[in-house]
Design a protein around this motif. Structure first.
Motif, short mmCIF file in Angstrom:
data_model
loop_
_atom_site.label_atom_id
_atom_site.label_comp_id
_atom_site.label_asym_id
_atom_site.label_seq_id
_atom_site.Cartn_x
_atom_site.Cartn_y
_atom_site.Cartn_z
N UNK A 1 42.28 37.03 36.65
CA UNK A 1 43.28 37.08 35.58
C UNK A 1 42.64 36.76 34.25
N UNK A 2 42.98 37.53 33.25
CA UNK A 2 42.43 37.28 31.93
C UNK A 2 40.99 37.75 31.83
N UNK A 3 40.43 38.32 32.90
CA UNK A 3 39.10 38.90 32.81
C UNK A 3 39.16 40.37 33.21
N UNK A 4 39.61 40.61 34.45
CA UNK A 4 39.73 41.99 34.91
C UNK A 4 41.15 42.52 34.78
N UNK A 5 42.11 41.60 34.76
CA UNK A 5 43.52 41.97 34.66
C UNK A 5 44.12 41.21 33.48
N UNK A 6 44.77 41.95 32.57
CA UNK A 6 45.36 41.29 31.41
C UNK A 6 46.77 41.79 31.19
N UNK A 7 47.50 41.07 30.34
CA UNK A 7 48.92 41.37 30.10
C UNK A 7 49.17 41.60 28.62
N UNK A 8 49.97 42.64 28.33
CA UNK A 8 50.56 42.76 26.99
C UNK A 8 52.05 42.49 27.19
N UNK A 9 52.52 41.33 26.71
CA UNK A 9 53.90 40.94 27.02
C UNK A 9 54.92 41.60 26.09
N UNK A 10 56.18 41.40 26.45
CA UNK A 10 57.27 42.03 25.73
C UNK A 10 57.51 41.39 24.37
N UNK A 11 57.58 40.08 24.38
CA UNK A 11 58.01 39.38 23.18
C UNK A 11 56.83 38.61 22.59
#
Lengths: 292, 286
Positions: free
Chosen positions: A88-98
């Motif tokens: 997480x935060x290296x190979x998989x990341x998130x662009x959140x809604x708010x």
């Protein structure tokens, strides 16, 4: 065939508390590297739940009850927590809604973009600063030197979303989950943000799972699309084909309910009750989603 | 398209509005004022649906509030059914209130959460009908529930027990129960799924026709406006930059701003090249 970047099979999720209402009822999804896959559906369809299940950030009230989520061949659900967190935060990341609630209001935005690079890439000092500035330039922020010293509330909604895109792509992830990242934005700003996501994704070769309720966004941004209804896949395929010739009556109805500004008398047709009833009945009989 | 338009119900002539600047930090003295509406002129006729579209901060909600006289204009003239109400005081506005109604974006926050739906509707009914006995009130409520397609058992529920679409029907019922001539609908479908959105819009359009309402429909969504309204005003920075019938404005927009807005809306079928081109740096400076 190479291993897909993301392969979800029979994913099930339900409320933890009785009566354990199911939220996902066997979702399958395959994402190849560098592709954008849209998850679309009405509220309650489970599109966000899929995204959160991949990231392991489901609310405490919801638990995964079956299925597999393979990331580059490895099942995220069976992985040791330490291994999962290293992804997480290296190979998989998130662009959140708010963006307002995703950014810490009390920290400068430069420091927040730097977090991933510091923790996951071990960058420090001048090199780190350099990288943050170049990321902000990459997401088309004018005057990045000034912006890194600002607090989130000093930025407009579009700027904040750009900051989050910079933070997500900072670590060169292989997979980005974007959870309705443009829902709260004006259309002109939304278009810029979508362009940016498309460009960053193409440049970095990132696979993206894009959660949205907007068929227009799907049509322009996504290579593949999955239409969900109450936790089930109704239809899946190449975006252009699904939108031009939907195989399922529900998909067709969803398209016909959406108004278009280029045609008079378009949209405004509620999804017919019998389609919803038929979909719910399929579920009761427990069969696979029978298309047609 | 529509039948011959009726008489003008609401008319704004060079309407101006200044409001206190909430961003200014003042310790003593008056807050500086910001100009929210530069002279704006429009009229809405009986039986007509006028769309107002614009991006956030364009002044569309402020304009709506001024039309309802929730704000007092600082310049220009506002008439309601031929009567000048620009500077009317609250006491003299009150008898008119029943005839000018509004529907808000989120009925969850505009309905009192601790009152059953019936109680909220009765309060609105009292604006028109004054004192009625319990049976008569109930009858009126059932008539309006029927009109908006709300199952009558839901009248005895609390707002949080309803779905978004049902709550919006209550919002519409609350507005029409006073038999208004003018209704302002401010972003009433923005939080709803497309199917629910279609249901609410079909209902509102039917009611507007049946009741001969002058309806002002504020939205950021040009796709909805085109398919719902007769005429449209495009707002930017407190001004109307373009207006016209929906047919004309959407087929041949005259200003670059309207074209930009239209181009920015993704259509539900692939438009090759829509995402091409470098993202615009200028658009994010603020």
């Amino acid at each position: 065939m190479s291993v897909p970047l993301l392969e979800i099979r029979g994913l099930e999720a339900a409320l933890v508390r009785p009566p354990h209402a199911p939220l996902l009822r066997g979702v399958d999804l395959t994402l190849d590297p560098g592709q954008v896959h849209g998850l679309v559906g009405e509220s309650g369809a489970g599109k966000s739940t899929v995204g959160k299940a991949i990231l392991g950030i489901l609310p405490k009230a919801i638990a995964v009850t079956g299925g597999t989520i393979r990331f580059a061949g490895e099942d995220l659900l069976k992985m040791r927590p330490s291994r999962f967190f290293s992804l997480l935060g290296r190979d998989i990341a998130l662009i959140p809604q708010d963006p307002m609630s995703a950014l810490n209001p009390a920290r400068r935005v430069g420091a927040q973009i730097a977090d991933g690079l510091r923790l996951r890439r071990g960058m420090r000092g001048a090199k780190l600063r350099e990288k943050v500035l170049s990321l902000l330039t990459e997401v088309q922020i004018a005057d990045p030197e000034a912006v890194i010293a600002r607090y989130p509330h000093e930025l407009s909604g579009g700027m904040r979303q750009r900051v989050l895109i910079a933070a997500a792509f900072a670590v060169d992830p292989k997979l980005v989950i974007a959870d309705e990242p443009t829902t709260a934005l004006d259309v002109t700003v939304q278009k810029e943000v979508l362009r940016l996501i498309r460009r960053m994704q193409a440049r970095h070769g990132t696979g993206v799972v894009f959660v949205t309720h907007d068929l227009g966004v799907v049509a322009q941004l996504c290579d593949q699309v999955t239409v969900l209804f109450e936790g089930r896949v109704v239809e899946q395929g190449a975006t252009a084909a699904v939108l031009a010739q939907p195989a399922h009556a529900y998909t067709r109805a969803l398209i016909e309910a959406s108004p278009r500004h280029d045609r008079p008398d378009s949209g405004m047709r509620p999804i017919p009750e019998h389609i919803i009833t038929a979909l719910k009945a399929e579920r009761v009989h427990g069969g696979e989603a029978a298309d047609g | 398209m529509a039948e011959a338009p009726g008489e003008a119900i609401v008319e704004a002539k060079d309407l101006e509005l200044e409001l206190p600047d909430m961003n200014a930090r003042v310790l003593f003295g008056r807050r500086p004022r910001v100009r929210v509406l530069h002279p704006v002129s429009l009229s809405v006729r009986r039986g007509e649906i006028l769309g107002i579209v614009g991006e956030s901060g364009s002044g569309k909600t402020s304009l709506g509030r001024a039309l309802l006289r929730l704000h007092e204009p600082t310049g220009g003239k506002l008439t309601f059914e031929g009567r000048d109400i620009t500077h009317l005081d609250e006491a003299r506005l009150r008898p008119l209130r029943a005839r000018m109604q509004f529907i808000f974006q989120d009925p969850q926050s505009s309905l009192n959460p601790r009152r059953r739906v019936a109680a909220s509707l009765e309060a609105a009914l009292a604006l028109r009908a004054g004192r009625l006995d319990r049976k008569e009130r109930r009858r009126e409520l059932e008539v309006v529930a029927e009109q908006v397609g709300l199952p009558t058992p839901l009248l005895d529920r609390y707002p949080h027990e309803l779905s978004g679409g049902q709550r919006q029907r209550v919002g519409i019922a609350r507005a029409v129960i006073t038999r208004p001539h003018f209704v302002l609908a401010d972003e009433i479908v923005s939080g709803l799924d497309v199917s629910t959105q279609a249901q609410v819009l079909v209902l509102l359009k039917r009611l507007a026709g049946e009741l001969g309402l002058a309806l002002v429909f504020i939205s950021h969504d040009l796709s909805v406006i085109r398919n719902f309204c007769d005429r449209v005003c495009v707002m930017r920075a407190g001004r109307i930059v373009e207006s016209g019938t929906c047919g004309a404005l959407f087929e041949a927009p005259r200003t670059d701003y309207t074209r930009t807005l239209l181009d920015a809306i993704p259509l539900p079928s692939p438009q090759p090249g829509w995402l091409d081109g470098a993202p615009d740096t200028a658009a994010c400076r603020s």
